[in-house]
Design an enzyme around this catalytic site. Sequence first.
Site, PDB file in Angstrom:
ATOM      1  N   SER A  13      79.829  20.920  22.718  1.00  0.00           N
ATOM      2  CA  SER A  13      80.723  21.020  23.883  1.00  0.00           C
ATOM      3  C   SER A  13      80.876  19.660  24.576  1.00  0.00           C
ATOM      4  O   SER A  13      81.945  19.359  25.125  1.00  0.00           O
ATOM      5  CB  SER A  13      80.250  22.091  24.862  1.00  0.00           C
ATOM      6  OG  SER A  13      79.102  21.689  25.554  1.00  0.00           O
ATOM      7  N   ASN A 107      73.115   8.525  25.679  1.00  0.00           N
ATOM      8  CA  ASN A 107      72.678   9.908  25.465  1.00  0.00           C
ATOM      9  C   ASN A 107      72.900  10.707  26.741  1.00  0.00           C
ATOM     10  O   ASN A 107      72.835  10.160  27.843  1.00  0.00           O
ATOM     11  CB  ASN A 107      71.183   9.912  25.118  1.00  0.00           C
ATOM     12  CG  ASN A 107      70.657  11.321  24.869  1.00  0.00           C
ATOM     13  OD1 ASN A 107      71.283  12.120  24.178  1.00  0.00           O
ATOM     14  ND2 ASN A 107      69.496  11.638  25.443  1.00  0.00           N
ATOM     15  N   HIS A 109      71.278  13.956  28.784  1.00  0.00           N
ATOM     16  CA  HIS A 109      70.083  14.802  28.806  1.00  0.00           C
ATOM     17  C   HIS A 109      70.200  15.805  29.956  1.00  0.00           C
ATOM     18  O   HIS A 109      70.569  15.428  31.071  1.00  0.00           O
ATOM     19  CB  HIS A 109      68.835  13.935  28.984  1.00  0.00           C
ATOM     20  CG  HIS A 109      67.582  14.751  28.942  1.00  0.00           C
ATOM     21  ND1 HIS A 109      67.082  15.279  27.776  1.00  0.00           N
ATOM     22  CD2 HIS A 109      66.760  15.185  29.931  1.00  0.00           C
ATOM     23  CE1 HIS A 109      66.007  15.989  28.037  1.00  0.00           C
ATOM     24  NE2 HIS A 109      65.784  15.951  29.334  1.00  0.00           N
TER      25      HIS A 109
HETATM   26  C1  GAR Z   1      73.432  19.561  26.105  1.00  0.00           C
HETATM   27  O1  GAR Z   1      72.989  20.351  27.180  1.00  0.00           O
HETATM   28  C2  GAR Z   1      72.725  18.224  26.086  1.00  0.00           C
HETATM   29  O2  GAR Z   1      72.457  17.731  27.368  1.00  0.00           O
HETATM   30  C3  GAR Z   1      71.445  18.578  25.380  1.00  0.00           C
HETATM   31  O3  GAR Z   1      71.845  19.451  24.359  1.00  0.00           O
HETATM   32  C4  GAR Z   1      72.992  20.167  24.769  1.00  0.00           C
HETATM   33  C5  GAR Z   1      74.047  20.012  23.715  1.00  0.00           C
HETATM   34  O4  GAR Z   1      75.141  20.844  23.996  1.00  0.00           O
HETATM   35  N1  GAR Z   1      70.775  17.431  24.875  1.00  0.00           N
HETATM   36  C6  GAR Z   1      69.458  17.313  24.841  1.00  0.00           C
HETATM   37  O5  GAR Z   1      68.695  18.191  25.200  1.00  0.00           O
HETATM   38  C7  GAR Z   1      68.934  15.987  24.290  1.00  0.00           C
HETATM   39  N2  GAR Z   1      67.542  15.862  24.548  1.00  0.00           N
HETATM   40  P1  GAR Z   1      76.528  20.598  23.289  1.00  0.00           P
HETATM   41  O6  GAR Z   1      76.242  20.576  21.790  1.00  0.00           O
HETATM   42  O7  GAR Z   1      77.357  21.781  23.666  1.00  0.00           O
HETATM   43  O8  GAR Z   1      77.106  19.306  23.776  1.00  0.00           O
END
Ligand code: GAR
Length: 216
Positions: A13, A107, A109
């Site tokens: 997303s 990144n 987070h």
């Molecule tokens: C997001 O919430 C991002 O912040 C997190 O994974 C999710 C990915 O969602 N990332 C981490 O936790 C990295 N340590 P998405 O695939 O829908 O963008």
Amino acid sequence: MLTLGILASGRGSNFQSIIDSIASGFLKANIAVLITDNPNAYAIERARKHNIDSLVLKPRDFTNKDTYYAHIARELKERGVELVVLAGFMRVIGKALIDQYKNKIMNIHPALLPSFPGLHGQKQAVDYGVRISGCTVHFVDEGMDTGPVIIQAAVPAYHDDTEETLSERILKQEHKIFPYAIRLYEEGRIYVEGRKVFIKGDRQDSFLINPSCPFF
Ligand code: GAR
């Protein structure tokens, strides 16, 4: 025009929010490639829909972490990628890639770093019982979510929050601050001194800590 390379492991997303920000003209960038470590990532489908090249590169197909990240670095360089964007890439990045893209890997987070690094940042916040949580965009170094912080957005955390409800609230802010951080980079407004990130014209940007501000 800034050339981006996206690394994602799952739903994508945040990847989509970057695609949408380019489509709307908010970002003047192009996405050269999506690289994923997960053949089942929905991010691949998003890339396909938008005619973005995608590559599935699994660590287990490489002899070690160094050869894996050296290969990713080569793929990115060959495509002229200037900024690497980790949009839910669930691995600690290897030195072979970081050395090639020093302070050029961002990144997102889902916590207010340095609180709750690593996996399940939102669950860690719920379990801890904090009143405020949020998300962080930072440059990537060799540690786990330890690199210089670019932008953070805060959201309230309620006692009846579950991992899901807090994640949803945080995600809305992720989709705003990640494109915004990329835009600041694209405009050449970000510079790093030591572990601190400075943003030219910083005064206007400091309101980003308050997601209820009119900007959003
Ligand atoms: C997001 O919430 C991002 O912040 C997190 O994974 C999710 C990915 O969602 N990332 C981490 O936790 C990295 N340590 P998405 O695939 O829908 O963008």
